[in-house]
Design an enzyme around this catalytic site. Structure first.
Site, PDB file in Angstrom:
ATOM      1  N   ASP A 106       1.722   9.053 -10.675  1.00 35.65           N
ATOM      2  CA  ASP A 106       3.239   8.728 -10.916  1.00 35.65           C
ATOM      3  C   ASP A 106       3.366   7.947 -12.412  1.00 35.65           C
ATOM      4  O   ASP A 106       3.507   8.558 -13.237  1.00 35.65           O
ATOM      5  CB  ASP A 106       3.517   7.714  -9.680  1.00 35.65           C
ATOM      6  CG  ASP A 106       4.675   7.096  -9.806  1.00 35.65           C
ATOM      7  OD1 ASP A 106       5.447   7.469 -10.333  1.00 35.65           O
ATOM      8  OD2 ASP A 106       5.132   6.189  -8.794  1.00 35.65           O
ATOM      9  N   ASP A 162       1.543   7.954   1.863  1.00 34.44           N
ATOM     10  CA  ASP A 162       1.953   7.046   2.639  1.00 34.44           C
ATOM     11  C   ASP A 162       3.186   6.335   2.230  1.00 34.44           C
ATOM     12  O   ASP A 162       3.365   6.163   0.893  1.00 34.44           O
ATOM     13  CB  ASP A 162       0.945   6.193   3.087  1.00 34.44           C
ATOM     14  CG  ASP A 162       0.697   5.332   1.862  1.00 34.44           C
ATOM     15  OD1 ASP A 162       0.256   5.601   0.933  1.00 34.44           O
ATOM     16  OD2 ASP A 162       0.657   4.035   2.024  1.00 34.44           O
TER      17      ASP A 162
HETATM   18  P1  IMP Z   1       0.376   5.078 -10.256  1.00 35.02           P
HETATM   19  O1  IMP Z   1      -0.844   4.139 -10.556  1.00 35.02           O
HETATM   20  O2  IMP Z   1       1.751   4.663 -10.708  1.00 35.02           O
HETATM   21  O3  IMP Z   1       0.287   6.744 -10.909  1.00 35.02           O
HETATM   22  O4  IMP Z   1       0.453   5.552  -8.799  1.00 35.02           O
HETATM   23  C1  IMP Z   1      -0.395   6.314  -8.242  1.00 35.02           C
HETATM   24  C2  IMP Z   1      -0.561   6.055  -6.727  1.00 35.02           C
HETATM   25  O5  IMP Z   1       0.611   5.595  -6.160  1.00 35.02           O
HETATM   26  C3  IMP Z   1      -0.897   7.563  -6.002  1.00 35.02           C
HETATM   27  O6  IMP Z   1      -2.180   7.503  -5.793  1.00 35.02           O
HETATM   28  C4  IMP Z   1      -0.184   7.110  -4.608  1.00 35.02           C
HETATM   29  O7  IMP Z   1      -0.967   6.369  -3.680  1.00 35.02           O
HETATM   30  C5  IMP Z   1       0.917   6.147  -4.963  1.00 35.02           C
HETATM   31  N1  IMP Z   1       2.256   6.671  -4.976  1.00 35.02           N
HETATM   32  C6  IMP Z   1       2.856   7.135  -6.315  1.00 35.02           C
HETATM   33  N2  IMP Z   1       4.236   7.913  -5.765  1.00 35.02           N
HETATM   34  C7  IMP Z   1       3.930   8.018  -4.636  1.00 35.02           C
HETATM   35  C8  IMP Z   1       5.040   8.576  -3.616  1.00 35.02           C
HETATM   36  O8  IMP Z   1       6.159   9.223  -4.009  1.00 35.02           O
HETATM   37  N3  IMP Z   1       4.628   8.636  -2.284  1.00 35.02           N
HETATM   38  C9  IMP Z   1       3.553   7.873  -1.974  1.00 35.02           C
HETATM   39  N4  IMP Z   1       2.978   7.342  -2.831  1.00 35.02           N
HETATM   40  C10 IMP Z   1       2.947   7.285  -3.976  1.00 35.02           C
END
Ligand code: IMP
Ligand code: MG
Length: 178
Positions: A106, A162
């Site tokens: 994300d 989730d």
């Molecule tokens: P980041 O550090 O912002 O890239 O977040 C990554 C983590 O956030 C992923 O491994 C997911 O566990 C969670 N995540 C990001 N987007 C979503 C979503 O749309 N639904 C559920 N979990 C998400």
């Protein structure tokens, strides 16, 4: 099911498992081609990537090792911007070719942290394989080697993903109804 209710939110189906599996097959084909003789170590990030990891690993056709690690960065629908190590790696990975398996990138903060943590352990190469990416949201400099599907910036559940611990069990992907 076309619609599901998870905790206090409604979700509607957006990607069916059939389509998901086609993308898993494509990724498996590429990894089988790229790493057949390289003895990579797959490192799967719990909890979200357990379904993708299981589906992908069943299609990997060379002998290989897979480990699971766990970091936490999410609370509800917003990233906290902080990552905590819950379960670490076992054994020496120096000189190894590592392939990280993730459910979704994300902001990329979790993955960046993961890559930096692994770099300190002196692997030969680090490759990133994520099922989903939200390119509009990426906040850090990351090279995503294998992305099964790029998706818009909407919150999704299912296929391991989730909402506050719930919704991981669905084989299809559901998008939150705003
Ligand atoms: P980041 O550090 O912002 O890239 O977040 C990554 C983590 O956030 C992923 O491994 C997911 O566990 C969670 N995540 C990001 N987007 C979503 C979503 O749309 N639904 C559920 N979990 C998400
Ligand atoms: Mg995750």
């Amino acid at each position: 099911m076309e619609k599901i209710h998870v905790k206090d939110k409604d979700f509607t189906i957006s990607i069916r498992n059939e389509e998901i599996m086609k993308h898993v097959e494509e990724i498996a084909k590429r990894i089988n081609h790229d790493f057949a003789d390289k003895d990579p170590l797959f490192i799967s990030l719990l909890n979200g990537s357990f379904m993708f990891t299981a589906d992908l690993m069943k299609l990997i056709n060379f002998s290989c090792e897979v480990q699971f690690v766990k970091y936490a960065s999410y609370e509800g629908m917003n990233t906290t911007g902080e990552v905590k190590e819950m379960i670490g790696l076992k054994g020496d990975i120096s000189g190894r070719i590592v392939i990280i398996l993730e459910d979704i990138v994300d902001t990329g903060i979790t993955m960046k942290h993961m890559v930096e943590t692994l770099k300190a352990k002196n692997p030969k190469e680090i490759h990133i394989c994520t099922f989903f990416a939200k390119p509009e949201n990426l906040q850090v400099d990351l090279d995503l080697d294998y992305v099964a599907m790029n998706i818009p910036n909407d919150f999704i559940v299912g296929y391991g993903l989730d909402y506050d611990g719930y919704g991981r069990n669905y084989a299809d992907i559901y998008t939150v109804v705003k």
